[in-house]
Scaffold this motif. Structure first.
Motif: not given
Ligand SMILES: *Cc1c(COP(=O)(O)O)cnc(C)c1O
Length: 412
Positions: A30-32, A19-20, A12-14, A199-203
């Motif tokens: 907020x945006x995420x 990893x991730x 649930x937290x990505x 497929x990179x970056x924050x959840x």
């Protein structure tokens, strides 16, 4: 436990194992969160899925075929080699699949301004393309060094109506452009959608981009059995799937539906540049260590002080100092294998595929072709290798011609 539940990732937290995740500043929280909610809402929405599929059919030209490369297989001598033809997509690569999905999401979230960063310019061109298609404002951050090296792509983006913003900080390349894009997102978060190209970056980006690119593998699961039957082969799946890995989106896209079939070998090919032990490569999985880059924990190329290292590859699209967290996890649990192919072997495969099949591959995809050819030679004739041909090579003509000149001079 059934295999599909082991591989039902992320949590649930990505997180994919260790990893991730989402390592971001308070100002982006907020945006995420808003993006996570929107994606959770639309990923199973029948109207969203139907529109995505229509766009892929009418605008991209999907499904892309799976092609039996008979002459290439004969050259290799051994297993049969098949190509998933992502090079035939509109704009010439797989990147368009993902940018359509994210742009559709942006429209539904009421965000009419799209920002992105680009290194070689290929993701920037895909984003500029889709912004023209949907009438969205488009701002692309690009290192000033890259702007000079990749001028034709800058011209393409501008022709398509995008604003290209030069970044003069740091080494003036991709990682500096990334920082600048995130800074823009923080200050314009209300009306801006940040469109990430791999497929990179924050959840939730690694999951979302994988899901949009999974159309590649899903098509294969239907196409491959039909083609195998036509060739008189009594199997449903390829024995191995080979794809190049920059950030890892084309590889995750073709791997994803096959992860639950453990008899299918999944092989990611990283850019070994001048050699894996030369210090001049982009092999984040094979030579990287755990760290946080671009908002998630993965394997990255860094020095002892955590400074991100400069990378090298003949193919600009593989020249990224990190890799998507799901690949780091698939590597860690041993479900996928990762190998390196050097600049010079990729170039040989570029020429070979052009000469024996009439298909000029992108230099990125040439890395996968090179490994498939050497792997095929070690396998019996009744085995099948499926290569993701992630893009076409028109964009690489200057690079390839430059190497021919230097090689010619050396021979003379
Ligand atoms: C950008 C690009 C890649 C690398 O990106 P991934 O996210 O690893 O797929 C590979 N091939 C082509 C043709 C590209 O344009």
């Amino acid at each position: 436990m059934n295999p599909s539940s082991i591989y039902a990732q992320p949590d649930a937290d990505g997180f994919f194992g260790r990893f991730g995740g989402s390592f971001i500043s308070e100002t982006l929280a907020n945006a995420v969160e808003e993006l996570q909610q929107a994606y959770r809402g639309y990923r199973d929405d029948p109207a969203f899925i139907a529109e995505f599929q229509m766009e892929l059919a009418d605008y991209v030209g999907r499904p892309s075929p799976v092609y039996y490369a008979r002459r290439l297989s004969e050259e290799a001598g051994g297993a049969r080699i098949f190509l998933k033809r992502e090079d035939l997509n509109h704009t010439g690569a797989h990147k368009i699949n993902n940018v359509i999905g994210q742009a559709m999401l942006a429209c539904r979230m009421g965000k009419r301004r799209i920002i992105a960063e680009t290194g070689a310019g290929q993701h920037g061109v895909a984003v500029a393309t889709i912004c023209a298609r949907y009438g969205l404002e488009c701002v692309v951050y690009m290192g000033s060094e890259d702007i000079q090296r990749q001028h034709p792509n800058v011209q393409r983006m501008e022709l398509l109506g995008a604003t290209v913003v030069p970044v003069t900080a740091g080494s003036r390349t991709l990682k500096d452009a990334m920082n600048e894009a995130i800074r823009d997102w923080v200050s314009n978060v209300e009306r801006t959608f940040y469109l990430i190209g791999s497929v990179a970056g924050m959840h939730p980006y690694p999951t979302m981009v994988r899901d949009f690119q999974a159309v590649i593998g899903t098509e294969c699961t239907a196409q491959v059995p039909r083609l195998f039957a036509r060739l008189g082969m009594a199997k449903q799946h390829p024995d191995a799937i080979v794809a190049c890995v920059g950030g890892g989106s084309n590889a995750m896209g073709i791997f994803h539906p096959y992860i639950q079939h453990p008899q299918v070998r999944l092989i990611g090919v990283e850019a070994a540049g001048v050699g894996l032990d030369s210090g001049k490569h982009a092999a984040s999985i094979q030579r990287g260590s755990p760290g946080v880059l671009h908002g998630s924990r993965s394997l990255i190329l860094q020095d002892d002080h955590g400074q991100v290292l400069d990378t090298h590859s003949i193919s600009a699209g593989l020249d990224y100092p990190g890799v998507g967290p799901e690949h780091a996890w698939l590597h860690e649990i041993g479900r996928a294998e990762y190998v390196g192919v050097t600049d010079s072997d990729a170039l040989k495969a570029f020429h070979l595929l052009s000469r024996v099949e009439g298909i000029i591959p992108a230099l990125e995809a040439s890395h996968a072709v090179a490994h498939a050819v050497s792997l095929a030679a070690t396998l019996p004739k009744d085995q099948a290798i499926l290569v993701n041909l992630s893009g076409r090579g028109d964009k690489d003509m200057d690079t390839v011609m430059a190497t021919r000149t230097t090689q010619g001079e050396r021979q003379a």
